[in-house]
Structures are given as C-alpha cells and as structure tokens.
Design a protein around this motif. Structure first.
Motif, PDB file in Angstrom:
ATOM      1  N   ALA A 233       0.843  -1.197   0.000  1.00 57.32           N
ATOM      2  CA  ALA A 233       0.000   0.000   0.000  1.00 57.32           C
ATOM      3  C   ALA A 233       0.879   1.248   0.000  1.00 57.32           C
ATOM      4  CB  ALA A 233      -0.925  -0.015   1.211  1.00 57.32           C
ATOM      5  N   VAL A 234       1.526   1.480  -1.127  1.00 57.78           N
ATOM      6  CA  VAL A 234       2.551   2.532  -1.204  1.00 57.78           C
ATOM      7  C   VAL A 234       1.975   3.941  -1.148  1.00 57.78           C
ATOM      8  CG1 VAL A 234       4.134   1.059  -2.480  1.00 57.78           C
ATOM      9  CG2 VAL A 234       2.484   2.450  -3.740  1.00 57.78           C
ATOM     10  N   LEU A 235       0.669   4.081  -1.345  1.00 53.20           N
ATOM     11  CA  LEU A 235       0.083   5.419  -1.366  1.00 53.20           C
ATOM     12  C   LEU A 235      -0.259   5.945   0.025  1.00 53.20           C
ATOM     13  CD1 LEU A 235      -2.372   5.080  -4.407  1.00 53.20           C
ATOM     14  CD2 LEU A 235      -0.016   5.937  -4.387  1.00 53.20           C
TER      15      LEU A 235
ATOM     16  N   MET B 187      -6.898  -1.700  -2.326  1.00 50.85           N
ATOM     17  CA  MET B 187      -6.559  -1.873  -0.915  1.00 50.85           C
ATOM     18  C   MET B 187      -7.003  -0.653  -0.106  1.00 50.85           C
ATOM     19  SD  MET B 187      -2.710  -3.513  -1.154  1.00 50.85           S
ATOM     20  CE  MET B 187      -2.075  -2.234  -2.259  1.00 50.85           C
ATOM     21  N   HIS B 188      -7.778  -0.905   0.947  1.00 51.23           N
ATOM     22  CA  HIS B 188      -8.223   0.175   1.832  1.00 51.23           C
ATOM     23  C   HIS B 188      -7.851  -0.132   3.280  1.00 51.23           C
ATOM     24  CE1 HIS B 188     -10.397   3.279  -0.317  1.00 51.23           C
ATOM     25  NE2 HIS B 188     -11.007   2.367  -1.055  1.00 51.23           N
ATOM     26  N   SER B 189      -7.437   0.908   3.978  1.00 57.88           N
ATOM     27  CA  SER B 189      -7.256   0.829   5.426  1.00 57.88           C
ATOM     28  C   SER B 189      -8.502   1.367   6.106  1.00 57.88           C
ATOM     29  CB  SER B 189      -6.040   1.661   5.852  1.00 57.88           C
ATOM     30  OG  SER B 189      -6.329   3.054   5.692  1.00 57.88           O
TER      31      SER B 189
ATOM     32  N   THR C 245     -14.644   3.053  -6.235  1.00 54.95           N
ATOM     33  CA  THR C 245     -14.186   2.126  -5.201  1.00 54.95           C
ATOM     34  C   THR C 245     -12.886   2.621  -4.584  1.00 54.95           C
ATOM     35  OG1 THR C 245     -15.215   0.271  -6.367  1.00 54.95           O
ATOM     36  CG2 THR C 245     -13.521  -0.271  -4.750  1.00 54.95           C
ATOM     37  N   GLU C 246     -12.045   3.237  -5.388  1.00 52.44           N
ATOM     38  CA  GLU C 246     -10.733   3.685  -4.913  1.00 52.44           C
ATOM     39  C   GLU C 246     -10.804   4.850  -3.920  1.00 52.44           C
ATOM     40  OE1 GLU C 246     -10.024   1.924  -9.044  1.00 52.44           O
ATOM     41  OE2 GLU C 246     -11.604   2.978  -7.970  1.00 52.44           O
TER      42      GLU C 246
ATOM     43  N   PHE D  91      -7.395   5.289  -1.789  1.00 52.16           N
ATOM     44  CA  PHE D  91      -6.952   3.944  -1.446  1.00 52.16           C
ATOM     45  C   PHE D  91      -5.438   3.865  -1.256  1.00 52.16           C
ATOM     46  CE2 PHE D  91      -5.783   2.128  -5.865  1.00 52.16           C
ATOM     47  CZ  PHE D  91      -5.578   3.380  -6.405  1.00 52.16           C
ATOM     48  N   GLY D  92      -4.984   2.698  -0.813  1.00 48.76           N
ATOM     49  CA  GLY D  92      -3.553   2.501  -0.609  1.00 48.76           C
ATOM     50  C   GLY D  92      -2.817   2.054  -1.851  1.00 48.76           C
ATOM     51  N   GLY D  93      -3.562   1.754  -2.910  1.00 48.20           N
ATOM     52  CA  GLY D  93      -2.956   1.290  -4.151  1.00 48.20           C
ATOM     53  C   GLY D  93      -3.600  -0.009  -4.591  1.00 48.20           C
TER      54      GLY D  93
END
Length: 551
Positions: free
Chosen positions: A5-7, A216-218, A347-348, A403-405
């Motif tokens: 999750a590089v973002l 990917m979501h936190s 979704t992102e 999102f995280g990427g």
C-alpha cells in the motif's frame, strides 16, 4: 500476504495533522457502540426468499464477532491473511468482517454473480486463505463451484459453507461452539488487532487493464470518507440505514455495514432486491436513509405507488452510478416524500461529490454534486492544466479517502507526485463547484451500478472461431442506465448469431451480467488510419439500431 500500500505512508502526517484521518479502527467504533448502546438493535437482516428476519443488539453482535474471530483463528487465519466472502447481504457478512478486524485478517468481498472465471483470478491474486460461500443462492450451487476451484488455488486452505449440514459448515466451524470462552480467546482477540493504517479490506474492481484490480483500503481511508459523508447527509446515531445494494461492493460494505457502526446507528440489510420486501423493511424498521443505483429508486417509487404503502421515515435516498432522470426525481419526491441526492465516487476513493440536502431538486438530475470536505477535484486538459468553469475535461481527484494502491500492481495506481488520481471520467464544473460527469475516457460500461469489464469480454470473444473483430459499446437503458452491445465483424465465410455468442461466453464461465444483451453483425468495423476501432461511430450506429426489437 504482504500488502504494498505505497500510497498511504506519504499521506499520513498531513492527514493526521489536518484531522482528516480519524485514526480509529472498526474495533474502536464497535467497542464504543457496545459501551454506549449495548442493548440497541445494531443489525436487522432479512432473507427475501423466506422472509426470515434476524436481529442483533450491539452486545450480541460484538460477542458473535469474537466467537467467529476465535473460530477463524482455529482454521489458521491470522494477521494479514485474506478471508474471501462470496456472500449476499446476510448477517454473516457483517459478523465475518468484524471478526476479521479482531484478529488482523483482511476481508475480500466477492460479488455473488461471479463465476469460475472471475473467482479463479481474484482468489488466486489475493491469495485468499479461507473462502466463505452460501451452499446455494438464487438457485446456484456456490459450494460446488468453490470446491471445483480449490485444487488450482494453493493458498486456499478452507472453504466454509453457510446453510450446510456438513463438517465445513459455517455453523459447525465458527458459531456452534463458544470459542470466545476458550482459555486463549482473550489473547487471540487482542494480540493482532490491526492499526488504522493496516489494510483491512481488499475489493476488486473492473477497468481497462484486462484483469480486475485489487483495491486496498485501510480503516483510515474508509473512515475518512464516512465521517464527511455522514456530515453532508446529516446522519447520526438515530438513523436506520437500509442496504439492499450488494455488500460485496463498496456501496454496501462501507455505507451499509461500516457507516451505521461509526454512527452507533442501525443497519437493515436485504439479500435480494425485491421492492415489496424493501417497502416492508422500511416500514417495519423505520429506515431513514438508503443508498443505491438508479434502478433501485425506480423500483421503489413504482412499488410504493402501486401498493399504496407510504414510507414516511425514509428521509433521503442517495443515488450514484448513473445520471438520475429528471422525471424520476420528481416522481420519487412526490411518491416517497424522500430527498433524492445525486453523487459520484469510485471504489478507490468512496463517494466524494454529492448535492446538499438543501439544494433544489433540479440539482439531483442536472449535476453529480459538489466535493465534500477533505477532498479536492479539478477539471484538466490532456496536459494536466486546469480548465475554466463550464469546459469539459478529465476529472482528477485528491482526497483523504484515497486507497492505498492496487495489490501487486503499483504501476497502475495512476496517482501523480502531488497525490492527484486520474478518475478516468470526463466532466465539467459549474461556477458553484457542482460537477457533471459527461463521459469516460476509459472503456468501462456501468450496468445497474456494476462495472462491466469490457476489455476482458472482448478478449474472450476474440477467441470465438467466427470472430474477426469485436467491440463492446454501451447503449442507454431507462432502468439500468446502460446495457452492453457487442458489435462483431465475422471472419470470411463464417457467421455468428446472438444465441451462439451467449452460449460461447457461458461456456467460458462468465458472469451472466457481463454478457452483452445485443449483437450487431457488420462486414467491417469503422477504424482509424492505424486500425483502431472507432467506438464512437459504433455508438452512433447503435442509436439507429435501438428502434429494432430486443434480440
């Protein structure tokens, strides 16, 4: 599983400093709800087929989540393991999500419409360790499909089946035994709880890349959106949220499952969209808010009118996924007495534009709203320069809820050095900051709120022995917003008809909703000098064909 999750890291300090990331997890919110309202009904779940209704208080919901969490750990599920669920809107969906949050596992919701083709990729790419399915749903044997897939999925260790009487049943493995009372339960339930920046949700979305993308979501990214969303809609702990949209989509998971817990409110879920059942639930449970795509609003309005059963508690209905026809807004306001809210999101990033509750109704059918707090939007040209108000260009977004990427595909993240995400949509903005989506610069069709993976279906059709060239384009539909039409140029001496096209795609185990609903056969395709098919010309052709009967 390692989540790239590089973002997230580059945004953390600024997001915390600005107060945009709540820095709390769903565990914190559930525990707070139990402390404040232990005996309040937290979840009501109806199965449309038999009318069965289950209700859980916050105390009961938390206790069951603990039980299932320990049960999952007994199956070998631990921190960062992926638990996939191909479930309708059943109470087990919510419980499994909360259980995974207790032990640091990641949920991967999968649409019940998916079949072998979609599932084999998603389960493999996401390295799901456990898959939870219904034995059957809508007459389809999900258990048999899951067991057929398992031998080719080395990471998939267990299949858990709801409504089964076998040893792998949800009941036998996860709920029949009081796992939460085991001597090591307290340690299991606390030692691996995720932090607010850990990935807790993996959701697949279709696009133009030729394969689904794992978003990917936190908790921070989702909660950041929910806080601003609830504020714009004036939702609080007294609200009852009806969710009939699939919880396997972000709409259902974020706004139907997580939001009510954040509010310390109540969630009411329906597993199959049957408008009469929805009316029954709204009236019985006092639902105050719902979110769904335009077909749901159309059906609900028609059903309330036909049945003569008013829904006075339903204050607002948020619609996204397709423009809302003006006559529908007017009719819904008259019949339902409900404020219709137009919105846009992905979704992102979640929903980040919507109209205000005090706006004129006209805004709901002429715009897709204005940006919520914590987000920024710009309309830019191909060079990335911001355009004057009223001009059409690319819609780019920078938001605390991004999102995280994409899992294992950071090269597709499409976020620049300053944090701007290219939405893939084309839009314009008026002088008051309201946007209107006017098209897409990406090749995606949205049918009833469901993204159709155009590239993938075209690629499959190219394997048909009679197909020389193929293009899938959208045509408007009053209820679903858009439907799909395949335009095919056959090989010399070959023929193809609608029935054979459908049979071919069914044999490829494609979800029924992804199969084109029309076919146009042409000798040649309109193309550019470089041979690229000109889809805009095919859309013009289709407009002429719309007077023909459905095939």
């Amino acid at each position: 599983m390692d989540f790239d999750a590089v973002l997230l890291p580059p945004r953390r300090a600024a997001s915390i400093a600005a107060g945009l990331w709540p820095d709390r997890t769903i565990n914190d919110e559930l525990d707070a709800s139990v402390a404040a309202f232990p005996d309040k009904i937290a979840l009501t779940a109806m199965r449309a087929e038999n009318g069965e209704v289950r209700r859980f208080t916050y105390r009961e919901l938390a206790a069951l989540a603990d039980r299932v969490a320990v049960g999952l750990s007994r199956l070998g599920v631990g921190r960062n393991d992926v638990v996939a669920m191909q479930l309708p809107n059943w109470w087990q969906f919510t419980v499994v999500y909360l259980a995974c949050a207790r032990i640091g596992a990641v949920i991967n919701p999968l649409m019940p419409i998916f079949r072998e083709r979609e599932l084999s990729f998603m389960l493999g790419h996401g390295e799901a360790k456990v898959l939870i399915v219904p034995k059957t749903f809508r007459g389809f044997d999900h258990e048999a499909m899951a067991r057929g897939l398992q031998p080719n999925l080395p990471a998939l260790k267990r299949i858990v089946v709801i409504d089964s009487d076998g040893p792998d049943s949800f009941e036998a493995l996860l709920t029949a035994q009081a796992w939460e009372k085991e001597p090591d339960a307290a340690d299991i339930l606390t030692r691996s709880r995720p932090g607010p920046d850990d990935i807790t949700m993996l959701m697949y979305t279709s696009g133009t890349t030729g394969e689904p993308k794992g978003v990917m979501h936190s908790t921070n990214t989702v909660m950041a959106n929910l806080v601003q969303y609830a504020r714009r809609l004036r939702l609080d702990h007294d609200d009852v949220v009806l969710m009939a949209s699939p919880m396997a989509h972000q709409t259902g998971a974020a706004y139907g499952m997580m939001l009510p817990i954040l509010l310390h409110g109540r969630s009411v879920i329906l597993d199959k969209w049957e408008p009469a059942k929805a009316v029954e639930l709204i009236r019985a449970e006092g639902a105050t808010f719902t979110m769904a795509s335009t077909p749901f609003l159309t059906d609900l309005t028609k059903t309330v009118q036909e049945l003569g059963l008013p829904v006075p508690t339903l204050r607002s209905f948020l619609c996204s996924g397709a423009p809302i026809p003006g006559p529908l807004v007017e009719q819904a306001r008259k019949v339902l007495g409900t404020k219709i809210v137009s919105a846009w999101g992905m979704t992102e990033i979640g929903v980040i534009t919507m109209i205000d509750l005090d706006d004129d109704d006209e805004r709901a059918y002429s715009t897709d709203g204005k940006v919520i707090d914590g987000a920024e939007i710009r309309i830019v040209d191909e060079a990335g320069e911001e355009l004057p108000r009223g001009e059409v260009g690319r819609l780019v977004v920078r938001t605390c809820s991004a999102f995280g990427g994409y899992l294992k595909r950071p090269q597709w993240n499409n976020v620049d050095a300053e944090g701007w995400l290219d939405s893939g949509d084309v839009a314009k903005m008026d002088e008051q900051g309201y946007i209107r989506i006017s098209g897409r610069n990406k090749d995606v069709i949205i049918r009833g709120g469901e993204n159709i993976p155009v590239f993938e279906i075209e690629s499959l059709l190219y394997r048909h022995p009679a197909v020389e060239q193929v293009a899938i384009v959208a045509y408007p539909d009053e209820r679903l917003g858009e439907r799909c039409c395949a335009v095919i140029a056959p090989k010399a001496g070959q023929t193809i008809d609608f029935a054979s096209m459908v049979d071919f795609l069914k044999a490829q185990k494609v979800a029924m909703q992804y199969i084109p609903e029309r076919l146009i056969v042409r000798e040649t395709m309109p193309s550019t000098a470089t041979g690229k098919i000109q889809k805009f010309k095919l859309r013009e052709l289709l407009r002429e064909e719309l007077s023909l009967p459905q095939r």
